[in-house]
Design an enzyme around this catalytic site. Structure first.
Site, PDB file in Angstrom:
ATOM      1  N   ASN A   9       0.862  -1.181   0.000  1.00 35.60           N
ATOM      2  CA  ASN A   9       0.000   0.000   0.000  1.00 35.60           C
ATOM      3  C   ASN A   9       0.900   1.234   0.000  1.00 35.60           C
ATOM      4  O   ASN A   9       1.484   1.581   1.021  1.00 35.60           O
ATOM      5  CB  ASN A   9      -0.884  -0.041   1.261  1.00 35.60           C
ATOM      6  CG  ASN A   9      -1.720   1.210   1.439  1.00 35.60           C
ATOM      7  OD1 ASN A   9      -1.813   2.039   0.537  1.00 35.60           O
ATOM      8  ND2 ASN A   9      -2.324   1.343   2.613  1.00 35.60           N
ATOM      9  N   LYS A  11       0.094   4.274  -0.281  1.00 36.75           N
ATOM     10  CA  LYS A  11      -0.569   5.453   0.316  1.00 36.75           C
ATOM     11  C   LYS A  11      -0.343   6.679  -0.583  1.00 36.75           C
ATOM     12  O   LYS A  11      -0.242   6.523  -1.806  1.00 36.75           O
ATOM     13  CB  LYS A  11      -0.086   5.666   1.758  1.00 36.75           C
ATOM     14  CG  LYS A  11      -0.254   4.384   2.586  1.00 36.75           C
ATOM     15  CD  LYS A  11      -0.104   4.584   4.062  1.00 36.75           C
ATOM     16  CE  LYS A  11      -0.290   3.237   4.771  1.00 36.75           C
ATOM     17  NZ  LYS A  11      -0.200   3.350   6.215  1.00 36.75           N
ATOM     18  N   HIS A  96      -9.574   1.141   4.761  1.00 34.11           N
ATOM     19  CA  HIS A  96      -8.318   1.338   5.497  1.00 34.11           C
ATOM     20  C   HIS A  96      -8.580   2.279   6.677  1.00 34.11           C
ATOM     21  O   HIS A  96      -9.376   3.214   6.562  1.00 34.11           O
ATOM     22  CB  HIS A  96      -7.256   1.924   4.562  1.00 34.11           C
ATOM     23  CG  HIS A  96      -5.889   1.915   5.178  1.00 34.11           C
ATOM     24  ND1 HIS A  96      -5.509   2.846   6.105  1.00 34.11           N
ATOM     25  CD2 HIS A  96      -4.858   1.059   5.037  1.00 34.11           C
ATOM     26  CE1 HIS A  96      -4.269   2.556   6.503  1.00 34.11           C
ATOM     27  NE2 HIS A  96      -3.852   1.486   5.866  1.00 34.11           N
ATOM     28  N   GLU A  98      -7.012   4.696   7.785  1.00 30.75           N
ATOM     29  CA  GLU A  98      -6.790   6.121   7.491  1.00 30.75           C
ATOM     30  C   GLU A  98      -8.016   6.720   6.801  1.00 30.75           C
ATOM     31  O   GLU A  98      -8.328   7.894   6.989  1.00 30.75           O
ATOM     32  CB  GLU A  98      -5.516   6.281   6.642  1.00 30.75           C
ATOM     33  CG  GLU A  98      -4.270   6.028   7.494  1.00 30.75           C
ATOM     34  CD  GLU A  98      -3.074   5.480   6.759  1.00 30.75           C
ATOM     35  OE1 GLU A  98      -3.034   5.519   5.520  1.00 30.75           O
ATOM     36  OE2 GLU A  98      -2.144   4.979   7.453  1.00 30.75           O
ATOM     37  N   GLU A 168      -5.355  -4.779  10.498  1.00 34.70           N
ATOM     38  CA  GLU A 168      -4.334  -3.766  10.723  1.00 34.70           C
ATOM     39  C   GLU A 168      -4.636  -3.013  12.020  1.00 34.70           C
ATOM     40  O   GLU A 168      -5.455  -2.091  12.023  1.00 34.70           O
ATOM     41  CB  GLU A 168      -4.303  -2.772   9.557  1.00 34.70           C
ATOM     42  CG  GLU A 168      -4.014  -3.421   8.224  1.00 34.70           C
ATOM     43  CD  GLU A 168      -3.469  -2.405   7.216  1.00 34.70           C
ATOM     44  OE1 GLU A 168      -2.375  -2.640   6.694  1.00 34.70           O
ATOM     45  OE2 GLU A 168      -4.113  -1.373   6.998  1.00 34.70           O
ATOM     46  N   GLY A 174       2.447   2.442  10.753  1.00 37.81           N
ATOM     47  CA  GLY A 174       3.403   3.526  10.589  1.00 37.81           C
ATOM     48  C   GLY A 174       4.085   3.957  11.875  1.00 37.81           C
ATOM     49  O   GLY A 174       4.752   4.990  11.917  1.00 37.81           O
ATOM     50  N   SER A 213       3.419  -1.932  10.363  1.00 36.93           N
ATOM     51  CA  SER A 213       4.875  -1.995  10.585  1.00 36.93           C
ATOM     52  C   SER A 213       5.457  -3.376  10.283  1.00 36.93           C
ATOM     53  O   SER A 213       6.386  -3.816  10.954  1.00 36.93           O
ATOM     54  CB  SER A 213       5.218  -1.540  12.003  1.00 36.93           C
ATOM     55  OG  SER A 213       4.811  -0.192  12.190  1.00 36.93           O
TER      56      SER A 213
HETATM   57  P1  PGA Z   1       2.799   0.427   7.650  1.00 31.89           P
HETATM   58  O1  PGA Z   1       1.333   0.568   7.001  1.00 31.89           O
HETATM   59  O2  PGA Z   1       3.372  -0.876   7.100  1.00 31.89           O
HETATM   60  O3  PGA Z   1       3.543   1.622   7.202  1.00 31.89           O
HETATM   61  O4  PGA Z   1       2.610   0.358   9.132  1.00 31.89           O
HETATM   62  C1  PGA Z   1       0.506  -0.533   6.773  1.00 31.89           C
HETATM   63  C2  PGA Z   1      -0.814  -0.077   6.196  1.00 31.89           C
HETATM   64  O5  PGA Z   1      -1.368   0.905   6.680  1.00 31.89           O
HETATM   65  O6  PGA Z   1      -1.343  -0.679   5.218  1.00 31.89           O
END
Ligand code: PGA
Length: 250
Positions: A9, A11, A96, A98, A168, A174, A213
């Protein structure tokens, strides 16, 4: 046998030129990845057409990061599921955290999005996960169960078979804090049980990815868990070498 998937992803990162370069590097590295591990990349909308071209002839799947909850028409700024298909996508990420957190995405909207994605031939990568407060209050199983039920219980078994689930935990996205393999496994097992309650044996066929992460140093331990079928990778997917190293952790 469930499909093993490692999905990236991206983003809101990279320009079109940078994205095409990253896709080409992933394509080059994908030759090393065993055929039973499916790679998927999810660049921003603007990159989909040239990235589709850059990965042509490889087994890499193309995903969007979102799609509209409406079929077409006067919805300024939105991108419809059939547009994604025409741009070369086979998948779209939906729900997601976010999007839920910053753009007010509700379960009701996600029902529409998931249904439109499937009706247009896309497999949704449907994300669920609790935030830190919910985990600290011991509500993580309930929160995830509710997210799964509210959206996926509205589907027919035929449509459910096309869904990929991604767990997640918001506190791990992140932040550099990964859920331990044990924490992830117990939620994945719970999700599979919730799917089984409605869809029976189909639950054994559903791919459930871990995200938050995930990186080359922890992927192996996570992927070794019986109910973890791969990863949804954010930050580490922006470096082709790390993304491929994660896929090689299987
Ligand atoms: P990250 O994000 O690996 O940077 O923690 C994962 C995601 O949000 O899909």
């Amino acid at each position: 046998m469930r499909k093993k998937i490692v999905a990236g992803n991206w983003k809101m990162n990279t320009t079109v030129a940078e994205g095409v370069e990253l896709a080409k590097a992933v394509a080059a590295g994908s030759a090393k990845v065993p055929a039973d591990v499916k790679l998927i990349i999810a660049p921003p909308f603007t990159h989909l057409v040239p990235v589709a071209e850059a990965i042509k002839g490889t087994a890499i799947g193309l995903s969007a990061q979102n799609c509209a909850d409406k079929e077409k028409g006067a919805y300024t700024g939105e991108v419809a599921a059939d547009m994604l298909v025409s741009a070369g996508c086979q998948y779209t990420i939906l729900g997601h955290s976010e999007r839920r957190q910053y753009y007010g995405e509700t379960d009701a909207k996600l029902v529409e999005k998931v249904k439109l994605a499937i009706a247009n031939g896309l497999s949704p990568i449907f994300c669920v996960g609790e935030n830190l407060e919910e985990r600290e209050a011991g509500r993580h199983f309930d929160v995830v169960t509710e997210q799964v039920k509210n959206v996926l219980y509205t589907l027919s078994a035929e449509d459910m078979a096309k869904v990929i689930i991604a767990y997640e935990p918001v506190w791990a996205i992140g932040t550099g804090k990964t859920a331990t393999a044990e924490q992830a496994q117990e939620i994945h097992a719970c999700i599979r049980k919730v799917i089984a309650e409605k869809f029976g044996a189909l639950s054994e066929e559903i791919t459930i990815l871990y995200g938050g992460s995930c990186k080359p140093s922890n992927a192996k331990e996570l992927f070794a868990c019986p109910d973890i079928d791969g990863g949804l990778i954010g930050g580490a997917a922006l470096k082709a070498d790390d993304f491929i190293a994660i896929a090689l952790s299987y």
